[in-house]
Design a protein around this motif. Structure first.
Motif, PDB file in Angstrom:
ATOM      1  N   CYS A 246     -68.029 -18.467  -8.552  1.00  0.00           N
ATOM      2  CA  CYS A 246     -68.937 -18.116  -7.452  1.00  0.00           C
ATOM      3  C   CYS A 246     -69.354 -16.645  -7.462  1.00  0.00           C
ATOM      4  N   PRO A 247     -70.603 -16.370  -7.043  1.00  0.00           N
ATOM      5  CA  PRO A 247     -71.051 -14.982  -6.927  1.00  0.00           C
ATOM      6  C   PRO A 247     -70.445 -14.303  -5.705  1.00  0.00           C
ATOM      7  N   LEU A 248     -70.318 -13.004  -5.803  1.00  0.00           N
ATOM      8  CA  LEU A 248     -69.880 -12.183  -4.677  1.00  0.00           C
ATOM      9  C   LEU A 248     -71.100 -11.580  -3.989  1.00  0.00           C
ATOM     10  N   PRO A 249     -70.967 -11.181  -2.727  1.00  0.00           N
ATOM     11  CA  PRO A 249     -72.116 -10.593  -2.023  1.00  0.00           C
ATOM     12  C   PRO A 249     -72.505  -9.237  -2.606  1.00  0.00           C
ATOM     13  N   PRO A 250     -73.791  -8.890  -2.515  1.00  0.00           N
ATOM     14  CA  PRO A 250     -74.175  -7.517  -2.831  1.00  0.00           C
ATOM     15  C   PRO A 250     -73.425  -6.558  -1.904  1.00  0.00           C
ATOM     16  N   THR A 251     -73.210  -5.359  -2.374  1.00  0.00           N
ATOM     17  CA  THR A 251     -72.458  -4.367  -1.594  1.00  0.00           C
ATOM     18  C   THR A 251     -73.030  -4.171  -0.199  1.00  0.00           C
ATOM     19  N   GLU A 252     -74.362  -4.169  -0.087  1.00  0.00           N
ATOM     20  CA  GLU A 252     -75.001  -3.918   1.206  1.00  0.00           C
ATOM     21  C   GLU A 252     -74.846  -5.075   2.192  1.00  0.00           C
ATOM     22  N   ASN A 253     -74.305  -6.214   1.746  1.00  0.00           N
ATOM     23  CA  ASN A 253     -74.154  -7.378   2.623  1.00  0.00           C
ATOM     24  C   ASN A 253     -72.772  -7.460   3.265  1.00  0.00           C
ATOM     25  N   ARG A 254     -72.123  -6.318   3.406  1.00  0.00           N
ATOM     26  CA  ARG A 254     -70.838  -6.264   4.110  1.00  0.00           C
ATOM     27  C   ARG A 254     -71.117  -5.877   5.556  1.00  0.00           C
ATOM     28  N   LEU A 255     -71.099  -6.850   6.442  1.00  0.00           N
ATOM     29  CA  LEU A 255     -71.460  -6.602   7.838  1.00  0.00           C
ATOM     30  C   LEU A 255     -70.332  -5.870   8.565  1.00  0.00           C
ATOM     31  N   PRO A 256     -70.679  -4.870   9.375  1.00  0.00           N
ATOM     32  CA  PRO A 256     -69.662  -4.088  10.100  1.00  0.00           C
ATOM     33  C   PRO A 256     -69.282  -4.715  11.440  1.00  0.00           C
ATOM     34  N   VAL A 257     -69.523  -6.014  11.593  1.00  0.00           N
ATOM     35  CA  VAL A 257     -69.181  -6.729  12.820  1.00  0.00           C
ATOM     36  C   VAL A 257     -68.354  -7.954  12.448  1.00  0.00           C
ATOM     37  N   ALA A 258     -67.655  -8.503  13.425  1.00  0.00           N
ATOM     38  CA  ALA A 258     -66.830  -9.688  13.202  1.00  0.00           C
ATOM     39  C   ALA A 258     -67.642 -10.936  13.539  1.00  0.00           C
ATOM     40  N   ILE A 259     -67.941 -11.737  12.519  1.00  0.00           N
ATOM     41  CA  ILE A 259     -68.674 -12.989  12.724  1.00  0.00           C
ATOM     42  C   ILE A 259     -67.651 -14.101  12.915  1.00  0.00           C
ATOM     43  N   GLU A 260     -67.271 -14.332  14.169  1.00  0.00           N
ATOM     44  CA  GLU A 260     -66.243 -15.332  14.476  1.00  0.00           C
ATOM     45  C   GLU A 260     -66.900 -16.697  14.638  1.00  0.00           C
ATOM     46  N   ALA A 261     -67.470 -17.160  13.539  1.00  0.00           N
ATOM     47  CA  ALA A 261     -68.212 -18.418  13.516  1.00  0.00           C
ATOM     48  C   ALA A 261     -68.170 -18.968  12.099  1.00  0.00           C
ATOM     49  N   GLY A 262     -68.345 -20.279  11.989  1.00  0.00           N
ATOM     50  CA  GLY A 262     -68.397 -20.903  10.671  1.00  0.00           C
ATOM     51  C   GLY A 262     -67.021 -21.243  10.129  1.00  0.00           C
ATOM     52  N   GLU A 263     -66.982 -21.461   8.821  1.00  0.00           N
ATOM     53  CA  GLU A 263     -65.746 -21.897   8.181  1.00  0.00           C
ATOM     54  C   GLU A 263     -64.755 -20.755   8.020  1.00  0.00           C
ATOM     55  N   ARG A 264     -63.486 -21.112   8.151  1.00  0.00           N
ATOM     56  CA  ARG A 264     -62.391 -20.151   8.067  1.00  0.00           C
ATOM     57  C   ARG A 264     -61.654 -20.302   6.734  1.00  0.00           C
ATOM     58  N   ILE A 265     -60.564 -19.551   6.575  1.00  0.00           N
ATOM     59  CA  ILE A 265     -59.781 -19.608   5.335  1.00  0.00           C
ATOM     60  C   ILE A 265     -59.266 -21.034   5.130  1.00  0.00           C
ATOM     61  N   PRO A 266     -59.521 -21.627   3.964  1.00  0.00           N
ATOM     62  CA  PRO A 266     -59.018 -22.980   3.711  1.00  0.00           C
ATOM     63  C   PRO A 266     -57.498 -23.051   3.763  1.00  0.00           C
ATOM     64  N   LEU A 267     -56.991 -24.234   4.086  1.00  0.00           N
ATOM     65  CA  LEU A 267     -55.555 -24.447   4.097  1.00  0.00           C
ATOM     66  C   LEU A 267     -54.977 -24.186   2.706  1.00  0.00           C
TER      67      LEU A 267
END
Length: 273
Positions: A246-267
């Motif tokens: 899988c690709p990693l995000p571009p450096t500039e796509n590191r958001l400085p906020v907590a997105i507490e939505a969507g999928e979490r760490i898999p079991l």
């Protein structure tokens, strides 16, 4: 759209259906959880215990040499002996049938690979689902697409150390959240005009997978407006298995906020239900 405008029951039901379909693909008989190995091909033919034939990467593309007692199917046709797959395009895949298994032949980061997929793989048979935040309309925001004058090639890292991917970016997505303006470099999505972003945020490595999450965005309207639904921030296959590129995000796509939505760490990676 405001939170007050949303029918929360319908909103949750639509999210559940999206999540169900995504899990169905992931855990299907030949989905990513069925992968048993990741083989990097070279000019020297090599045999693998979870695939038939001897595989090699030549100047003319991937080749497999099957033994006398081996047979596979390629595009519905029975194949014996030698088969030339030709030069595969980057991010292209061919799926070869072998009994109840499928052998993926692909090119990733300029390298030819083979990834056998067996329905009985333990990672797949033990899968019970991916933890996720409860869907909340608060995380649906209106943004705007700001196109570049021309698409720009963007090089990003990969889940496999030393591997790189190159994607064309048509522009950026801008949106307001928690009192700030944020921008994400976007790539082309699965359908015409649609977009895909890879990102991390302040939940990454805490409650969500550390390396990346992905988000698909429908094509902008005539004024460039887009709807960004972070409830559908999804794990990529590398969140479950080390056999993904899988690709990693571009450096500039590191958001400085907590997105507490969507999928979490898999079991499978130590996440909590």
């Amino acid at each position: 759209m405001t939170v007050q405008d949303v029918d929360r029951v319908s909103f949750a039901a639509e999210w559940q259906e999206w999540h169900r379909q995504k899990e169905e693909v992931l855990s299907g008989p030949h989905g990513f959880l069925a992968i048993t190995s990741l083989r990097w091909l070279t000019e020297e033919p090599a045999r693998f215990e979870d695939a038939p034939g001897a595989w090699s990467a030549t100047a003319d593309g991937v080749v497999v040499e099957l033994a006398e007692d081996e047979e596979v199917t390629v595009e519905g046709q029975r194949v014996r002996g030698r088969h030339d797959f030709g030069v595969l395009p980057e991010r292209g895949s061919v799926y070869v049938g072998w009994g109840d298994a499928v052998i993926e032949v692909a090119k990733r980061g300029g390298h030819d690979i083979v990834r056998p997929r067996h329905p009985g793989n333990g990672l797949r048979t033990a899968f019970t689902g991916t933890p996720a935040y409860e869907p909340d309309p608060r995380w649906v925001v209106t943004g705007r697409f700001v196109p570049f004058d021309a698409p720009r090639p963007v090089t990003v890292g990969a889940a496999v150390e030393g591997l790189e991917h190159v994607y064309d970016s048509p522009g950026r997505v801008e949106f307001e959240l928690d009192g700030g303006t944020h921008r994400l470099t976007a790539f082309n999505g699965r359908s015409p005009g649609a977009l895909m972003v890879l990102f991390t945020d302040r939940t990454s490595g805490v409650t969500t997978y550390a390396a990346n999450r992905s988000l698909h965005i429908d094509a902008p309207d005539a004024d460039g407006r887009v709807t960004i639904d972070f409830n559908r921030a999804a794990n990529l296959p590398c969140a479950y298995t080390d056999l993904a590129t899988c690709p990693l995000p571009p450096t500039e796509n590191r958001l400085p906020v907590a997105i507490e939505a969507g999928e979490r760490i898999p079991l499978e990676r130590g996440g909590r239900p």
